[in-house]
Design a protein around this motif. Structure first.
Motif, PDB file in Angstrom:
ATOM      1  N   SER A   1      57.710   3.998  53.748  1.00 13.05           N
ATOM      2  CA  SER A   1      56.383   3.430  53.513  1.00 13.05           C
ATOM      3  C   SER A   1      55.401   3.864  54.585  1.00 13.05           C
ATOM      4  O   SER A   1      54.216   4.051  54.319  1.00 13.05           O
ATOM      5  N   PHE A   2      55.892   4.025  55.823  1.00 11.73           N
ATOM      6  CA  PHE A   2      55.028   4.411  56.928  1.00 11.73           C
ATOM      7  C   PHE A   2      55.356   5.837  57.358  1.00 11.73           C
ATOM      8  O   PHE A   2      56.528   6.200  57.509  1.00 11.73           O
ATOM      9  N   ILE A   3      54.302   6.625  57.564  1.00 13.34           N
ATOM     10  CA  ILE A   3      54.461   8.046  57.882  1.00 13.34           C
ATOM     11  C   ILE A   3      53.662   8.328  59.145  1.00 13.34           C
ATOM     12  O   ILE A   3      52.437   8.179  59.160  1.00 13.34           O
ATOM     13  N   THR A   4      54.351   8.732  60.210  1.00 17.88           N
ATOM     14  CA  THR A   4      53.702   8.897  61.512  1.00 17.88           C
ATOM     15  C   THR A   4      53.786  10.317  62.065  1.00 17.88           C
ATOM     16  O   THR A   4      53.316  10.572  63.170  1.00 17.88           O
TER      17      THR A   4
ATOM     18  N   VAL B   1      50.292   4.916  55.455  1.00 17.85           N
ATOM     19  CA  VAL B   1      51.149   4.044  54.657  1.00 17.85           C
ATOM     20  C   VAL B   1      51.119   4.516  53.207  1.00 17.85           C
ATOM     21  O   VAL B   1      50.074   4.915  52.691  1.00 17.85           O
ATOM     22  N   GLU B   2      52.272   4.491  52.571  1.00 20.03           N
ATOM     23  CA  GLU B   2      52.383   4.854  51.160  1.00 20.03           C
ATOM     24  C   GLU B   2      52.393   3.587  50.309  1.00 20.03           C
ATOM     25  O   GLU B   2      53.224   2.696  50.511  1.00 20.03           O
ATOM     26  N   LEU B   3      51.449   3.512  49.376  1.00 19.11           N
ATOM     27  CA  LEU B   3      51.322   2.355  48.493  1.00 19.11           C
ATOM     28  C   LEU B   3      51.892   2.710  47.120  1.00 19.11           C
ATOM     29  O   LEU B   3      51.533   3.728  46.540  1.00 19.11           O
ATOM     30  N   LYS B   4      52.751   1.825  46.597  1.00 21.55           N
ATOM     31  CA  LYS B   4      53.470   2.138  45.367  1.00 21.55           C
ATOM     32  C   LYS B   4      53.137   1.190  44.215  1.00 21.55           C
ATOM     33  O   LYS B   4      53.533   1.441  43.075  1.00 21.55           O
ATOM     34  N   ASN B   5      52.418   0.112  44.507  1.00 20.89           N
ATOM     35  CA  ASN B   5      52.085  -0.851  43.455  1.00 20.89           C
ATOM     36  C   ASN B   5      51.018  -0.292  42.519  1.00 20.89           C
ATOM     37  O   ASN B   5      50.085   0.399  42.955  1.00 20.89           O
ATOM     38  N   ARG B   6      51.118  -0.628  41.252  1.00 20.35           N
ATOM     39  CA  ARG B   6      50.149  -0.151  40.263  1.00 20.35           C
ATOM     40  C   ARG B   6      48.745  -0.649  40.583  1.00 20.35           C
ATOM     41  O   ARG B   6      47.762   0.074  40.407  1.00 20.35           O
ATOM     42  N   SER B   7      48.625  -1.878  41.081  1.00 20.66           N
ATOM     43  CA  SER B   7      47.302  -2.419  41.393  1.00 20.66           C
ATOM     44  C   SER B   7      46.638  -1.629  42.519  1.00 20.66           C
ATOM     45  O   SER B   7      45.416  -1.404  42.500  1.00 20.66           O
TER      46      SER B   7
END
Length: 309
Positions: free
Chosen positions: A6-9, A175-181
């Motif tokens: 989820s987190f990419i640094t 941050v990678e967001l995966k929720n449809r909303s």
């Protein structure tokens, strides 16, 4: 190794570039909204975009220092929106592209990446627009997957601009967001900004082809000047001065003689010796004497008797 973070640094081999390589290869559409985009770093990920149907890049246009100072003199809040006209936005993009290419590395990877960028603009696979306001400072990447894939798409947002530094080199926080909303909100906002942005795709292509080192319209004379610059650029950047303690009366200082002294000194220090040779009357004796004055230690001069009279 877990590649679904989820987190990419950009630490421990978990760079944004590598995450893009995983996600983009399955994406039909790739949209990015960034403050800074460097096409010379485009080669970092473009192989992963080969199968992508459409790429849209939206960049922010910052106010120049002159504009900022003018706003300050007018006692306007620095956070107040300042809109460029469409013509001004295109001109600003031209300036950014020229500056970027002037500072980019001159190598095959950069060149191939930029040529691929232009190719995709030409066939309408890629489109680039500029948002004519300094207030946009987002870093947003939206990947829309093929129909029937795992989900509709993913969003990555954080600190990374679309540059080599942002994709790999810098320590960033994304941050990678995966929720449809989250995907729907980001997509709707991107579409809103895209509609109000200025198409600069053609301006980008013309600038690259006409005003940077990638131009194909190079005359023999320009090539000759480039050769001279590359050959003499070390000498041109020299800041040393010739220290002269003793000079004859009415001695006329000539720049080419001082330059010859500096070049001879450089060769002498590098190789342990130097020849000074030229046609009669250009001042080889003066050059040699001035060179001796730049060196430490004792000096032995062997000369014909006529010079001693």
């Amino acid at each position: 190794m877990n590649t679904d973070l989820s987190f990419i640094t950009n630490e421990e081999n978990q760079s944004l570039k590598k995450r893009f390589e995983v996600l983009i290869k399955d994406a039909s559409f790739f949209d990015c909204l960034v403050g800074y985009f460097y096409s010379s770093g485009f080669h970092a990920i473009y192989p992963s975009l080969e199968n992508t149907v459409k790429i849209r890049i939206l960049i922010g246009i910052s106010t120049s220092r002159q504009t900022f100072e003018m706003m300050g003199k007018a006692n306007k809040p620095t956070q107040q929106a300042f809109d460029f006209s469409h013509a001004e936005a295109k001109q600003e993009v031209e300036n950014l592209v020229q500056n970027e290419m002037a500072e980019s590395e001159d190598n095959r990877n950069v060149e191939s990446g930029v040529h691929k960028f232009i190719e995709w603009i030409r066939n309408s696979k890629l489109e680039i627009r500029a948002y004519p306001s300094q207030n946009i400072h987002a870093k947003l990447y939206i990947m829309t997957f093929k129909e029937g894939d795992r989900d509709t798409g993913r969003v990555i947002t954080g600190s990374s601009n679309f540059t080599q530094a942002g994709l790999v080199d810098n320590i960033e926080f994304n941050v990678e967001l995966k929720n449809r909303s989250d995907y729907d909100f980001a997509k709707d906002k991107f579409e809103e900004l895209w509609r109000n942005a200025v198409d600069v795709s053609e301006k980008y292509v013309r600038t690259i082809q006409d005003k940077t080192w990638l131009t194909q319209n190079i005359t023999p004379y320009q090539m000759y000047l480039k050769f001279l610059y590359e050959y003499f650029k070390d000498e041109l950047s020299q800041t040393d001065e010739v220290f002269i303690k003793y000079l004859p009366q009415e001695f006329k200082k000539l720049e080419y003689q001082e330059q010859a002294v500096l070049n001879a000194k450089k060769i002498l220090l590098e190789y342990g010796g130097v020849f000074i040779s030229d046609v009669v009357g250009l001042g080889k004796t003066y050059i040699s004497a001035m060179l001796a004055g730049q060196l430490d230690g004792r000096t032995l001069i062997i000369a014909p008797p006529v010079l001693l009279e």
